[in-house]
Design an enzyme around this catalytic site. Structure first.
Site, PDB file in Angstrom:
ATOM      1  N   HIS A 179       0.911  -1.119   0.050  1.00  0.00           N
ATOM      2  CA  HIS A 179       0.109  -0.012  -0.053  1.00  0.00           C
ATOM      3  C   HIS A 179       0.989   1.145   0.038  1.00  0.00           C
ATOM      4  CE1 HIS A 179      -3.298  -2.531   2.196  1.00  0.00           C
ATOM      5  NE2 HIS A 179      -3.634  -2.197   1.003  1.00  0.00           N
ATOM      6  N   LYS A 200     -15.414  -8.260   4.035  1.00  0.00           N
ATOM      7  CA  LYS A 200     -14.141  -8.680   4.775  1.00  0.00           C
ATOM      8  C   LYS A 200     -14.324  -8.681   6.263  1.00  0.00           C
ATOM      9  CE  LYS A 200     -10.866  -7.483   1.276  1.00  0.00           C
ATOM     10  NZ  LYS A 200      -9.619  -6.536   0.917  1.00  0.00           N
ATOM     11  N   ARG A 210      -1.663  -6.355  -8.229  1.00  0.00           N
ATOM     12  CA  ARG A 210      -0.852  -7.198  -8.169  1.00  0.00           C
ATOM     13  C   ARG A 210      -0.912  -8.476  -8.917  1.00  0.00           C
ATOM     14  NH1 ARG A 210      -2.462  -7.898  -2.082  1.00  0.00           N
ATOM     15  NH2 ARG A 210      -4.350  -7.790  -3.224  1.00  0.00           N
ATOM     16  N   SER A 215      -2.919  -7.560   3.091  1.00  0.00           N
ATOM     17  CA  SER A 215      -3.267  -7.415   4.397  1.00  0.00           C
ATOM     18  C   SER A 215      -3.757  -8.642   4.970  1.00  0.00           C
ATOM     19  CB  SER A 215      -4.337  -6.172   4.663  1.00  0.00           C
ATOM     20  OG  SER A 215      -4.002  -5.117   4.049  1.00  0.00           O
TER      21      SER A 215
HETATM   22  O1  PNS Z   1      -9.055  -2.922   0.347  1.00  0.00           O
HETATM   23  P1  PNS Z   1     -10.263  -3.502  -0.302  1.00  0.00           P
HETATM   24  O2  PNS Z   1     -10.978  -4.104   0.832  1.00  0.00           O
HETATM   25  O3  PNS Z   1     -10.019  -4.244  -1.476  1.00  0.00           O
HETATM   26  O4  PNS Z   1     -10.864  -2.055  -0.622  1.00  0.00           O
HETATM   27  C1  PNS Z   1     -12.283  -2.146  -1.381  1.00  0.00           C
HETATM   28  C2  PNS Z   1     -12.988  -0.686  -1.421  1.00  0.00           C
HETATM   29  C3  PNS Z   1     -13.059  -0.211  -0.037  1.00  0.00           C
HETATM   30  C4  PNS Z   1     -11.928   0.339  -2.058  1.00  0.00           C
HETATM   31  C5  PNS Z   1     -14.255  -1.096  -2.280  1.00  0.00           C
HETATM   32  O5  PNS Z   1     -15.037  -2.061  -1.405  1.00  0.00           O
HETATM   33  C6  PNS Z   1     -14.949   0.215  -2.095  1.00  0.00           C
HETATM   34  O6  PNS Z   1     -14.904   0.984  -3.099  1.00  0.00           O
HETATM   35  N1  PNS Z   1     -16.239   0.451  -1.483  1.00  0.00           N
HETATM   36  C7  PNS Z   1     -16.840   1.705  -1.322  1.00  0.00           C
HETATM   37  C8  PNS Z   1     -18.424   1.192  -1.752  1.00  0.00           C
HETATM   38  C9  PNS Z   1     -18.918   1.814  -2.896  1.00  0.00           C
HETATM   39  O7  PNS Z   1     -18.751   2.868  -3.370  1.00  0.00           O
HETATM   40  N2  PNS Z   1     -19.503   0.793  -3.832  1.00  0.00           N
HETATM   41  C10 PNS Z   1     -19.936   1.005  -5.249  1.00  0.00           C
HETATM   42  C11 PNS Z   1     -19.036   1.401  -6.196  1.00  0.00           C
HETATM   43  S1  PNS Z   1     -17.755  -0.023  -6.313  1.00  0.00           S
END
Ligand code: PNS
Length: 163
Positions: free
Chosen positions: A18, A42, A95, A132
């Protein structure tokens, strides 16, 4: 025009992978926001406030704290945060093909919802295997996570900084 970007994620906890993406994105945009978002898919280890604090400590250690805003968002769509702060770009680290498959639909939906583009950065190969979830597992089983996380996170997980 100010180019403002957002690096979103669960950051549970923030890893060296990150931090690599955050440092490089900070060099590409005028203003960078790192935003901790609750991911309901998660099982979280750390409270959101703790994740924010570890990112703040990590970017301080990396010497980029002055150029990066750290925040959390639980008020709805991530693109609403982007609109609130004037960000037009999301930056994500990719990745593997698994990440491509996971990120592609979100990138398309975020562009449809609010015109927010997603930029993918390839990780430094040294961090390509770091996640993570791997860090949480190694830490829970008593292993050394020092190679995978910034020093502040390694100290925290070792118990040195538990409040
Ligand atoms: O580190 P992660 O868990 O892969 O991150 C995922 C994250 C938090 C970036 C993703 O779940 C997200 O964008 N959540 C926000 C909710 C949202 O806007 N959803 C609709 C469009 S994708």
């Amino acid at each position: 025009m100010q180019r403002i970007a957002v690096v979103p994620g669960s950051f549970d906890p923030v890893t060296r992978g990150h931090l690599d993406v955050i440092e490089r994105a900070a060099g590409l945009y005028d203003e960078l926001h790192v935003v901790v978002v609750h991911n309901p898919d998660k099982n979280a280890l750390l409270p959101i406030a703790q994740r924010v604090s570890l990112i703040e400590q990590s970017i301080e250690e990396a010497g980029i704290a002055g150029r990066v805003v750290v925040a959390s968002w639980s008020m709805g769509l991530l693109v609403d945060y982007c609109t609130d702060v004037g960000a037009t770009v999301l930056v994500k680290g990719i990745r593997s093909q698994v990440d491509v498959a996971y990120e592609t639909p979100m990138a398309i939906v975020n562009r449809h919802l609010a015109g927010v583009e997603t930029v993918f950065l390839l990780p430094d190969p040294a961090n390509a295997h770091v996640s993570s979830s791997l860090v949480r597992q190694v830490s829970a089983l008593g292993g050394d996570v020092t190679p995978y996380v910034p020093p502040a996170v390694a100290d925290f997980l070792a118990g040195a900084r538990i409040p």
